[in-house]
Motif scaffolding. Structure first.
Motif, PDB file in Angstrom:
ATOM      1  N   ILE A 129       0.845  -1.229   0.013  1.00  0.00           N
ATOM      2  CA  ILE A 129       0.020   0.041  -0.001  1.00  0.00           C
ATOM      3  C   ILE A 129       0.939   1.209   0.064  1.00  0.00           C
ATOM      4  O   ILE A 129       1.813   1.373   0.967  1.00  0.00           O
ATOM      5  CB  ILE A 129      -1.007  -0.051   1.105  1.00  0.00           C
ATOM      6  CG1 ILE A 129      -1.721  -1.337   1.285  1.00  0.00           C
ATOM      7  CG2 ILE A 129      -1.884   1.109   1.199  1.00  0.00           C
ATOM      8  CD1 ILE A 129      -2.450  -1.583   2.625  1.00  0.00           C
ATOM      9  N   GLU A 130       0.787   1.893  -1.055  1.00  0.00           N
ATOM     10  CA  GLU A 130       1.527   3.112  -1.387  1.00  0.00           C
ATOM     11  C   GLU A 130       1.282   4.375  -0.432  1.00  0.00           C
ATOM     12  O   GLU A 130      -0.072   4.332  -0.368  1.00  0.00           O
ATOM     13  CB  GLU A 130       1.876   3.344  -2.885  1.00  0.00           C
ATOM     14  CG  GLU A 130       2.470   2.427  -3.455  1.00  0.00           C
ATOM     15  CD  GLU A 130       3.906   2.200  -3.432  1.00  0.00           C
ATOM     16  OE1 GLU A 130       4.742   3.052  -3.005  1.00  0.00           O
ATOM     17  OE2 GLU A 130       4.737   1.353  -4.126  1.00  0.00           O
ATOM     18  N   GLY A 131       2.013   5.398  -0.400  1.00  0.00           N
ATOM     19  CA  GLY A 131       1.656   6.690   0.123  1.00  0.00           C
ATOM     20  C   GLY A 131       1.098   6.721   1.638  1.00  0.00           C
ATOM     21  O   GLY A 131       0.569   7.731   2.001  1.00  0.00           O
ATOM     22  N   VAL A 132       1.716   5.749   2.417  1.00  0.00           N
ATOM     23  CA  VAL A 132       1.332   5.822   3.804  1.00  0.00           C
ATOM     24  C   VAL A 132       2.514   6.553   4.715  1.00  0.00           C
ATOM     25  O   VAL A 132       3.598   6.707   4.349  1.00  0.00           O
ATOM     26  CB  VAL A 132       1.375   4.478   4.265  1.00  0.00           C
ATOM     27  CG1 VAL A 132       1.429   4.376   5.977  1.00  0.00           C
ATOM     28  CG2 VAL A 132       0.322   3.296   3.887  1.00  0.00           C
ATOM     29  N   CYS A 133       1.779   7.526   5.392  1.00  0.00           N
ATOM     30  CA  CYS A 133       2.662   8.507   6.310  1.00  0.00           C
ATOM     31  C   CYS A 133       2.441   8.016   7.990  1.00  0.00           C
ATOM     32  O   CYS A 133       3.560   8.328   8.377  1.00  0.00           O
ATOM     33  CB  CYS A 133       2.517   9.660   6.084  1.00  0.00           C
ATOM     34  SG  CYS A 133       1.019  10.302   6.378  1.00  0.00           S
TER      35      CYS A 133
ATOM     36  N   CYS B 183      -5.045   7.754  -0.482  1.00  0.00           N
ATOM     37  CA  CYS B 183      -6.270   7.402   0.647  1.00  0.00           C
ATOM     38  C   CYS B 183      -7.535   6.525  -0.195  1.00  0.00           C
ATOM     39  O   CYS B 183      -7.899   5.514   0.370  1.00  0.00           O
ATOM     40  CB  CYS B 183      -6.578   8.281   1.393  1.00  0.00           C
ATOM     41  SG  CYS B 183      -7.984   7.994   2.911  1.00  0.00           S
ATOM     42  N   HIS B 184      -7.845   7.458  -1.005  1.00  0.00           N
ATOM     43  CA  HIS B 184      -9.000   6.772  -1.914  1.00  0.00           C
ATOM     44  C   HIS B 184      -8.698   5.414  -2.429  1.00  0.00           C
ATOM     45  O   HIS B 184      -9.518   4.736  -2.700  1.00  0.00           O
ATOM     46  CB  HIS B 184      -9.694   7.762  -2.780  1.00  0.00           C
ATOM     47  CG  HIS B 184     -10.175   9.180  -2.177  1.00  0.00           C
ATOM     48  ND1 HIS B 184     -11.575   8.957  -1.506  1.00  0.00           N
ATOM     49  CD2 HIS B 184      -9.981  10.358  -2.301  1.00  0.00           C
ATOM     50  CE1 HIS B 184     -11.821  10.079  -1.020  1.00  0.00           C
ATOM     51  NE2 HIS B 184     -10.966  11.053  -1.536  1.00  0.00           N
ATOM     52  N   HIS B 185      -7.526   5.628  -3.163  1.00  0.00           N
ATOM     53  CA  HIS B 185      -7.021   4.229  -4.020  1.00  0.00           C
ATOM     54  C   HIS B 185      -7.161   3.198  -2.882  1.00  0.00           C
ATOM     55  O   HIS B 185      -7.633   1.895  -3.358  1.00  0.00           O
ATOM     56  CB  HIS B 185      -5.722   4.551  -4.550  1.00  0.00           C
ATOM     57  CG  HIS B 185      -5.150   3.304  -5.262  1.00  0.00           C
ATOM     58  ND1 HIS B 185      -5.779   3.114  -6.538  1.00  0.00           N
ATOM     59  CD2 HIS B 185      -4.224   2.368  -5.294  1.00  0.00           C
ATOM     60  CE1 HIS B 185      -4.979   1.997  -7.049  1.00  0.00           C
ATOM     61  NE2 HIS B 185      -4.297   1.779  -6.005  1.00  0.00           N
ATOM     62  N   ALA B 186      -6.309   3.199  -1.814  1.00  0.00           N
ATOM     63  CA  ALA B 186      -6.373   2.158  -0.395  1.00  0.00           C
ATOM     64  C   ALA B 186      -7.830   1.844  -0.303  1.00  0.00           C
ATOM     65  O   ALA B 186      -8.116   0.628  -0.059  1.00  0.00           O
ATOM     66  CB  ALA B 186      -5.566   2.579   0.330  1.00  0.00           C
TER      67      ALA B 186
END
Length: 99
Positions: A31-35, A53-56
């Motif tokens: 899952i990409e883009g996690v902070c 967020c929407h993609h996940a």
């Protein structure tokens, strides 16, 4: 950052499912883009962008928690030593947060 879910297997085992013969190491989700990742009473995942967020959310079925944050579904009946993280139709026993 990336949240990597590992050791996935069907959440609802199909008839005749043999966990001993199933290669759960083959099933992995990145899952990409996690902070931010936090697991206290509930498991929440914050994303760097609203798009990530929407993609996940579309892929996982996780529910919105707050702005750019999703509440991940967990299953206490699955997993080893802790509840499994449910992503779509699979339960994942392993997880890592990576740069």
């Amino acid at each position: 950052m990336k949240l990597v879910l590992e050791n996935g297997y069907p959440l609802i085992e199909p008839p005749g499912f043999d966990l001993d013969a199933y290669d759960c190491l083959e099933h992995r989700v990145v899952i990409e883009g996690v902070c931010h990742f936090e697991w206290k009473h509930t498991l929440t995942v914050e994303f760097e962008t609203l798009q990530a967020c929407h993609h996940a959310q579309q892929l996982s079925g996780w529910k919105p928690w707050s702005y750019k944050v999703l509440e991940a579904e967990i299953n206490p009946d699955a997993g080893y030593g802790h509840p499994a993280i449910v992503y779509g139709d699979k339960a994942f026993c392993g997880f890592m947060l990576m740069p």
